[in-house]
Each structure stands twice: as structure tokens, then as C-alpha cells.
Write an enzyme that holds these catalytic residues in place. Structure first.
Site, PDB file in Angstrom:
ATOM      1  N   TYR A   1       0.875  -1.175   0.000  1.00 29.60           N
ATOM      2  CA  TYR A   1       0.000   0.000   0.000  1.00 29.60           C
ATOM      3  C   TYR A   1       0.915   1.228   0.000  1.00 29.60           C
ATOM      4  O   TYR A   1       2.024   1.163  -0.534  1.00 29.60           O
ATOM      5  CB  TYR A   1      -0.918  -0.091   1.236  1.00 29.60           C
ATOM      6  CG  TYR A   1      -2.176   0.725   1.142  1.00 29.60           C
ATOM      7  CD1 TYR A   1      -3.077   0.548   0.086  1.00 29.60           C
ATOM      8  CD2 TYR A   1      -2.491   1.660   2.125  1.00 29.60           C
ATOM      9  CE1 TYR A   1      -4.242   1.301   0.012  1.00 29.60           C
ATOM     10  CE2 TYR A   1      -3.654   2.413   2.066  1.00 29.60           C
ATOM     11  CZ  TYR A   1      -4.520   2.231   0.999  1.00 29.60           C
ATOM     12  OH  TYR A   1      -5.669   2.975   0.937  1.00 29.60           O
TER      13      TYR A   1
ATOM     14  N   LYS B   1     -20.639 -20.317  -9.890  1.00 34.40           N
ATOM     15  CA  LYS B   1     -19.795 -20.293 -11.084  1.00 34.40           C
ATOM     16  C   LYS B   1     -18.384 -19.782 -10.745  1.00 34.40           C
ATOM     17  O   LYS B   1     -17.388 -20.294 -11.263  1.00 34.40           O
ATOM     18  CB  LYS B   1     -20.457 -19.371 -12.099  1.00 34.40           C
ATOM     19  CG  LYS B   1     -19.911 -19.503 -13.445  1.00 34.40           C
ATOM     20  CD  LYS B   1     -21.020 -19.634 -14.463  1.00 34.40           C
ATOM     21  CE  LYS B   1     -20.450 -20.172 -15.730  1.00 34.40           C
ATOM     22  NZ  LYS B   1     -21.472 -20.514 -16.701  1.00 34.40           N
TER      23      LYS B   1
ATOM     24  N   GLU C   1     -23.770 -14.171 -18.367  1.00 40.38           N
ATOM     25  CA  GLU C   1     -24.445 -15.352 -17.810  1.00 40.38           C
ATOM     26  C   GLU C   1     -25.927 -15.084 -17.572  1.00 40.38           C
ATOM     27  O   GLU C   1     -26.291 -14.030 -17.026  1.00 40.38           O
ATOM     28  CB  GLU C   1     -23.785 -15.700 -16.464  1.00 40.38           C
ATOM     29  CG  GLU C   1     -24.158 -17.051 -15.920  1.00 40.38           C
ATOM     30  CD  GLU C   1     -23.497 -18.192 -16.694  1.00 40.38           C
ATOM     31  OE1 GLU C   1     -22.430 -17.973 -17.288  1.00 40.38           O
ATOM     32  OE2 GLU C   1     -24.069 -19.294 -16.708  1.00 40.38           O
ATOM     33  N   ASP C   2     -26.765 -16.013 -17.977  1.00 43.65           N
ATOM     34  CA  ASP C   2     -28.189 -15.977 -17.615  1.00 43.65           C
ATOM     35  C   ASP C   2     -28.849 -14.654 -17.999  1.00 43.65           C
ATOM     36  O   ASP C   2     -29.639 -14.088 -17.228  1.00 43.65           O
ATOM     37  CB  ASP C   2     -28.362 -16.280 -16.124  1.00 43.65           C
ATOM     38  CG  ASP C   2     -28.089 -17.752 -15.800  1.00 43.65           C
ATOM     39  OD1 ASP C   2     -27.738 -18.509 -16.724  1.00 43.65           O
ATOM     40  OD2 ASP C   2     -28.234 -18.148 -14.635  1.00 43.65           O
TER      41      ASP C   2
ATOM     42  N   ASP D   1     -24.052 -19.214 -21.590  1.00 47.66           N
ATOM     43  CA  ASP D   1     -25.283 -19.965 -21.903  1.00 47.66           C
ATOM     44  C   ASP D   1     -25.336 -20.288 -23.388  1.00 47.66           C
ATOM     45  O   ASP D   1     -25.949 -21.280 -23.783  1.00 47.66           O
ATOM     46  CB  ASP D   1     -26.521 -19.147 -21.533  1.00 47.66           C
ATOM     47  CG  ASP D   1     -26.495 -18.753 -20.080  1.00 47.66           C
ATOM     48  OD1 ASP D   1     -26.918 -19.558 -19.258  1.00 47.66           O
ATOM     49  OD2 ASP D   1     -26.004 -17.649 -19.772  1.00 47.66           O
TER      50      ASP D   1
ATOM     51  N   GLY E   1     -33.464 -20.302 -28.485  1.00 44.75           N
ATOM     52  CA  GLY E   1     -33.078 -19.212 -27.589  1.00 44.75           C
ATOM     53  C   GLY E   1     -31.567 -19.038 -27.641  1.00 44.75           C
ATOM     54  O   GLY E   1     -30.929 -19.352 -28.652  1.00 44.75           O
ATOM     55  N   ALA E   2     -30.988 -18.556 -26.534  1.00 47.34           N
ATOM     56  CA  ALA E   2     -29.552 -18.282 -26.495  1.00 47.34           C
ATOM     57  C   ALA E   2     -28.740 -19.533 -26.845  1.00 47.34           C
ATOM     58  O   ALA E   2     -27.907 -19.516 -27.759  1.00 47.34           O
ATOM     59  CB  ALA E   2     -29.162 -17.774 -25.103  1.00 47.34           C
ATOM     60  N   ALA E   3     -29.007 -20.643 -26.142  1.00 42.22           N
ATOM     61  CA  ALA E   3     -28.223 -21.858 -26.370  1.00 42.22           C
ATOM     62  C   ALA E   3     -28.535 -22.468 -27.732  1.00 42.22           C
ATOM     63  O   ALA E   3     -27.645 -22.983 -28.410  1.00 42.22           O
ATOM     64  CB  ALA E   3     -28.496 -22.871 -25.255  1.00 42.22           C
TER      65      ALA E   3
ATOM     66  N   ASN F   1     -33.740 -28.131 -18.497  1.00 44.05           N
ATOM     67  CA  ASN F   1     -33.264 -28.339 -17.123  1.00 44.05           C
ATOM     68  C   ASN F   1     -34.214 -27.711 -16.115  1.00 44.05           C
ATOM     69  O   ASN F   1     -34.685 -26.611 -16.343  1.00 44.05           O
ATOM     70  CB  ASN F   1     -31.883 -27.684 -16.969  1.00 44.05           C
ATOM     71  CG  ASN F   1     -30.866 -28.647 -16.416  1.00 44.05           C
ATOM     72  OD1 ASN F   1     -31.211 -29.681 -15.849  1.00 44.05           O
ATOM     73  ND2 ASN F   1     -29.601 -28.312 -16.553  1.00 44.05           N
TER      74      ASN F   1
ATOM     75  N   ASN G   1     -21.710 -27.224 -19.197  1.00 50.87           N
ATOM     76  CA  ASN G   1     -20.750 -26.260 -19.740  1.00 50.87           C
ATOM     77  C   ASN G   1     -19.528 -26.041 -18.847  1.00 50.87           C
ATOM     78  O   ASN G   1     -18.582 -25.367 -19.257  1.00 50.87           O
ATOM     79  CB  ASN G   1     -21.417 -24.940 -20.128  1.00 50.87           C
ATOM     80  CG  ASN G   1     -22.355 -24.440 -19.076  1.00 50.87           C
ATOM     81  OD1 ASN G   1     -22.323 -24.926 -17.944  1.00 50.87           O
ATOM     82  ND2 ASN G   1     -23.184 -23.472 -19.419  1.00 50.87           N
TER      83      ASN G   1
END
Lengths: 393, 393
Positions: free
Chosen positions: A51, A106, A148-149, A174, A208-210, A300, A331
Site C-alpha cells: 500500500y 460459477k 451469464e443468464d 449460456d 433461444g440463447a443456447a 433443465n 458447460n
């Protein structure tokens, strides 16, 4: 029937147990990650180096050469896990606060599997422009961004814009995590089924996304005969409700142009990839497919069709997103190593080719493939190294 | 002269050594903090509890009752260290990237001293409204916000607005950390000098972030006879360039209304508190003060006057911001314990009273006070507990 009934009961009980055990684990530990110091701070000399006053020289060096932030700070090894809580697991739009346990989990996986430091950024906004702006403002301290999500179609624009506007790697897990593991599983399934990628007739249900990312990777890899289905049925040129992404996928596919529902699409297909909703695939539909079909039932936690029902209807290989069946499409096989590799490289960006190469490498890594083992174990220590090296090449 | 010269040389050498040692330390460790998992992830059962499917139940519980985020996630014990890099140490506007080493050092101190998890948020914007918006968007995952190294006067509005618009505690440490330790040191200095707080004539030089907060705390504590000086000289009602903050301070002071420069202000004063620039206080000015004056020379790293020069001119007590002299005014005495206490309380907000109480508690904690020891050691393990308990009361 008795057998199926027993298995169903078993699943309900297992699900229940994990719920209570998960609550207990989270309460006992008050979350799953902590931030620790890598340096000792036992006396004034320690503080003077870590510091003030010594740290001032480190700041000045970074002013002189901004690339030194990677040498002297956490930036080199740290990923932001960014969500707006709009599509948390299969649970829907829970918002930022309730998404924290997933992002924290995660982060724990990032560290345990790949030694990567990751921190949850759970944003209290679901506006596309505001998310893009917030991530850009946050970026200096991070070496990579794991989205994510975040629900479709906003996730596509957010990822695309951030890849253009930031110099650090950006990946919506995703999309690309799921897509890469699905392609890995499909490569090995086609080997076992003795089908060439040019001949395989594939149906993807759920765009969708996946679903979009999986379709893009399959097309990049050379699997071109794909029929796409969304909640309104087969995607075809006569529909006037198609997004930009769906039109692009259609243009890339060589499948016979059909109209109709999933029931029509599935007839004679070799492969079903479900990234949609529970119970959308019946035994009858599986029986209408080509012989010994490959079924990836990835909704899922409740899949499009239960593995035991698919097998009864003649399925040769079944994969799900669940840890309590063989062939889990998870994943976690990809994202830890993918970011580890990217962090080593510095300012490079993800693209489709990288994920196709990871899928090929992962599929080759399974030397003892069988209908019950089309993927490596995610606890295999070699997986992260393999993925990381593939990215770096 | 020979003695002074030697001491100066020694300081230059020490400064040089810390610089190289700091660079070496940062390079070797690649930063100073890391993010680790508190839970084991060795097999599928571990993952099913910490991640899917079990984590879904934890998310659902937080949807049902948002206060459970404090029980089940890192939020309970995690502070954001937020900067825009506009006023990094005494180095000025270095920007977000070059500020990372300071924020990371602070995060290391948070953990080592108080067991608090803290993460650096170095924002790539210096716009007041954008900073406020970004911090609000980021807030869900944090239990508190430590604002850091944001320049005046923007820091005042940012802190004030965030305290109103967020439910978690917000503290700009450059203001309140510095101010609280300064008040602590002053309380003990007045004891040694045998002066009542009502009688002490104080001059504060430098009315930036730390100067304003220090003045506010002194006034709250009951030290009312304060003359304020900024770069233009004494702050008085006839000046038409005063900010809202400076006007408020003037209204709260009972000091004789003078016009002029710091040279005029300092005559006959008991206490000089410098939060301004190197070498703004001369030996002659110290000699013009009341006898046995108290000199807090806090500009960093080079103070308003060197301690040896102040002593030669008759100073009774001297404090600086430096670790290589006695009586270091170091905000590490306050912020770790202050946030630790606030995190225990949950959704409470900081205010002036809390900091005055901390200063009184800390000053009482030094039982063996002397002109060379007006503050507790920051390595005294009792300090964090004392500050944390004071906050909770």
C-alpha cells in the site's frame, strides 16, 4: 411401468435432498467465495510495499504503460461473471439479487477447476444499453467478461457489442458453453452411430440463447442439414415473425424446407437436440425418427423426454443436462479452460472457430467412448489444460 | 543543518527502496488479492449442492424473501471499493486502470485486518451521474460501498446521493477515514496540551474531500473555533467563489472572521491541520502560532512541513500521513472496523455521529499517550473490534 415409476420417485427424492442440502451449505458458509490477500500485512514495511507509499510507483508505472496492469494487478487472472438475472437457470427472470447464488457457484467452479479468479456482477438493470455501458465502465479491473443468464434476444446484441467495444475477451456462456459441449457430444455420437457429418439429419428444438449458438457451431463444423423449431413450430421462410438470428440460421441450413410442427420435423431425423421445455418430445415422436436415433434432451431440470422413455422408444444415445444421468451436457467442461486460455493470451477475442476447435479436441479426448460415455468427465484434471491449450493455439 | 540533511537523504533512500520493492512484490504475486472457493467441488454431489440443481432452491428462497441474500450469499460480508481514479493517493487523476493497485491494496487490508471481503471496482467514467448509476446497478451483490480516491467536489454529491438512494452503508474513506483518525489524534493532542475543545484555536488548510469531512467532524465534536484556508487563502463571507460545503463550514465556525492568507490565519493558533500541499507551512509560520503548537502535516507523501522542521520551530506534537514518522494519521485504523460493524448491522447508514464516537473510542483506547504516541497502532488486534463494536452501538 413399475421400473419407470421407481426411477421417477428416486429423482423426486434426490431433487428434494439437494434442495435442503444446498440451503444448509449456503447458510453454513454464508456464500461460497471469499476474497483473500496474497501478501502478508504484518508490519509497516509490508504495508509500505503493498500500500502507501510503495504502491504509488506501481500506479505510475501503469500510467506510463497501460499493458503493465496485467503484470502488476489482479486483472491478469480475473473474470467478471455478469448477469442481469433475466434468465436464471431454467427459473426465468428472478432479478439480480436472487441470481447471486448461481454466479457465486460459477465463481467457485472457475477457481477450483481452472485457478481463475472470478467475481459475480449482478446488475440491477435489464436494459440492453445500460448493461453494455455498465460492463464497459467496469471492465478496467477484469481480464475477461463471462456473460451469464441474460435472456434472448438481448444476449446476442450485448455480446456482439461488447466484443466490438472492449479489448478483453467476452463470452456468453449460456450460448457458447452449452453449444460447445453439445457439439462435442454430437461428434462422438455420430462416430458411434457411424454417420458422416454431411449425412446427419438434425432437428434443434428451442432457438433461444443456447439454441442459436448450438446451431451456429454445428453449421460452422459442417453439420448443415438442420431443421429448426421454436415454440411456433418449424422455422421457414414463409413465416413473418423471424428474428435476424433465425433468418441467418435458415440461410445456413441445407435441410429440406418443410412447414409444420416439431412432430413433422422429427420424422426420419437422426438427431434431436432439445434446448426448449419439459415434455415436448413423446415416445411416439422418437419412434418416428430414423432408426437408433440420438436424443439430446437438455431442458433443465426436467428434460424434453426422460432418458428411460427415450431408450424404451429405441434411442441409441441419450444425453441430458442433469448430473444424475449418464452423458451430462455441462458447460463446466468448457468455460473454465476457455477463459484460462484467453487470459494467458491477453487482448484476444472469442469466435466460432475457437469453440469448434475446443469441441473437436474434447471429443478426441474421450478414448473409451460408448453410448453411455460420449463426454469427458468434468472432474478429469486434463480437461481444463486441454481446453486452455486449444484456445491458445 | 547537518542532521536535517541526513534525515532528508534517508527519506529519499527509503522512498526509493519501497518503490522497487513494491514493483517486485506486485510482479511476483501478479496483484495482491485472489478469489477462492469456501466449498469443496470434488464430485457431482458437491456440484449439485453448490451449483445446479441444488442452487436453484437457494435462488427461489431469495425470491421469496430478499433479506435471505444476506444469509445465503457473499453479500453479507462483501464491500465494493469504488473509484473513478480521479484523485489517486496524492498523484492526481490517473484514471481507472492505474488506480487498481491502490484499490487492491485496500482490499487486502480489509481482509487481513477485519476479515471483510472487498473487491476493487475501478470505473471507466468520471461523470457524477454515471458513477451514481453504475454503483446503484452494481449494488445487489455488495453489503457496503467504500468510495475511494474520487476528487472533490464530486465526491460529496456522489456520497450524499448514494446514501439516500441505496439501503446499504456508503462511506467515502478519503473523507471519513482521514477525518476520524485526525479527530482521534486531535482529542489526544488536546489532552496532552491541556486545552479544552472549546478553547482550541484550529486552522485547517486544504478544504478538499478530507478537509471538509475533518472540519465537519471537529464541529460535530464541539471544536468550533476553526479558520479554514484553501488555495486562495482564508475562507470568509466576502468571497464569491465558495462552494455549498465551504459556506456551511463557515456558518458552523465561531472563529473570529479574518481575511487574508494562511500566514494571517496561523498567527496565534493552537492547531494546524494540513490536508493540502507539500511545503505550504514554513518554520516562521509555526513560530507565529501559540506556544507549543500542534502540527498535523498530512499532505502525502511530502508533508506541508517536515516533522524535524516543525519541532525545531517549537512544535509540541507533530503528526503526518507517513509510516516512517511517529503519529501516522492512517485511515486503516477506521475503515476495516467501521465496515465490519456496519455489515453486522445490515441496512444501516453511516453518519457524522458514528465517526465522532469512533474517534472518542479510539482516543480513549491509547492509555499510554505521549507526544510521540497519540494514536493506537494499526497492528493492534483490538482496534478493529473496538471500532466495529462502537459502530454497532
Amino acid at each position: 411401468m413399475a421400473l419407470v415409476y421407481t426411477i421417477k420417485i428416486k429423482h423426486i427424492i434426490m431433487q428434494h435432498d439437494y434442495n435442503q442440502e444446498a440451503l444448509d451449505l449456503h447458510k453454513k458458509n454464508k456464500g461460497k467465495i471469499e476474497i483473500i490477500s496474497k501478501v502478508r500485512l504484518d508490519n509497516k514495511d509490508d504495508l509500505s510495499r503493498a500500500y502507501t507509499p510503495g504502491v504509488a510507483e506501481v500506479c505510475r508505472e501503469i500510467v506510463r504503460d497501460s499493458s503493465l496492469a496485467r503484470e502488476y494487478t489482479l486483472k491478469r487472472n480475473t473474470v467478471a461473471i455478469v448477469t442481469d438475472g433475466s434468465a436464471v437457470l431454467g427459473l426465468g427472470n428472478l432479478g439480480a439479487l436472487a441470481s447471486i447464488p448461481v454466479m457465486e457457484g460459477k465463481a467457485a467452479i472457475f477457481k477450483e477447476f481452472a485457478g481463475v479468479d472470478a467475481f459475480p456482477i449482478c446488475l440491477d438493470t435489464q436494459d440492453t444499453e445500460e448493461i453494455i455501458k455498465a460492463v464497459k465502465q467496469l471492465a478496467p479491473v477484469f481480464g475477461g467478461i463471462n456473460l451469464e443468464d441474460i435472456s434472448a434476444p438481448r444476449c446476442f446484441e450485448i455480446e456482439e457489442r461488447l466484443r466490438k467495444e472492449l479489448s478483453i475477451p467476452v463470452m456468453h456462456d449460456d450460448q457458447w458453453g452449452a453449444a460447445t459441449v453439445t457439439l462435442t457430444a454430437l461428434i462422438n455420437s455420430l462416430k458411434l452411430r457411424e454417420l458422416n457429418k454431411e449425412d446427419a439429419r438434425v432437428v434443434i428444438s428451442g432457438i433461444g440463447a443456447a439454441g442459436v449458438a448450438t446451431a451456429r457451431l454445428l453449421l460452422s463444423y459442417g453439420i448443415k442439414n438442420i431443421t429448426f423449431c421454436d415454440s411456433k413450430g418449424i422455422i421457414h421462410n414463409n413465416r413473418n415473425d423471424l428474428t435476424k438470428e433465425k433468418k441467418e440460421l435458415l440461410d445456413g441450413s441445407t435441410a429440406e424446407r418443410k412447414e409444420g410442427t416439431l412432430v413433422d420435423a422429427i420424422k426420419g431425423a437422426h438427431v434431436f437436440i432439445g434446448l426448449s421445455k419439459p415434455k415436448t418430445l413423446t415416445k411416439e415422436m422418437v419412434r418416428s425418427m430414423a432408426e437408433r436415433p440420438i436424443i439430446f434432451s437438455l431442458a433443465n431440470p426436467e428434460p424434453e423426454i426422460l432418458p428411460e422413455e427415450a431408450k424404451e422408444s429405441g434411442a441409441f444415445i441419450v444425453a441430458t443436462g442433469r448430473s444424475d444421468y449418464p452423458n451430462q451436457i455441462n458447460n463446466s467442461l468448457v468455460f473454465p479452460g476457455a477463459f484460462k486460455g484467453m487470459l494467458e493470451l491477453g487482448d484476444k477475442q472469442f469466435n466460432n472457430d475457437v469453440f469448434v476447435k475446443i469441441a473437436i479436441a474434447l471429443s478426441d479426448y474421450v478414448t473409451d467412448i460408448s453410448a453411455e460415455k460420449i463426454l469427458p468427465s468434468m472432474f478429469d484434471k486434463g480437461v481444463v489444460e486441454l481446453v486452455s491449450k486449444t484456445v491458445q493455439e
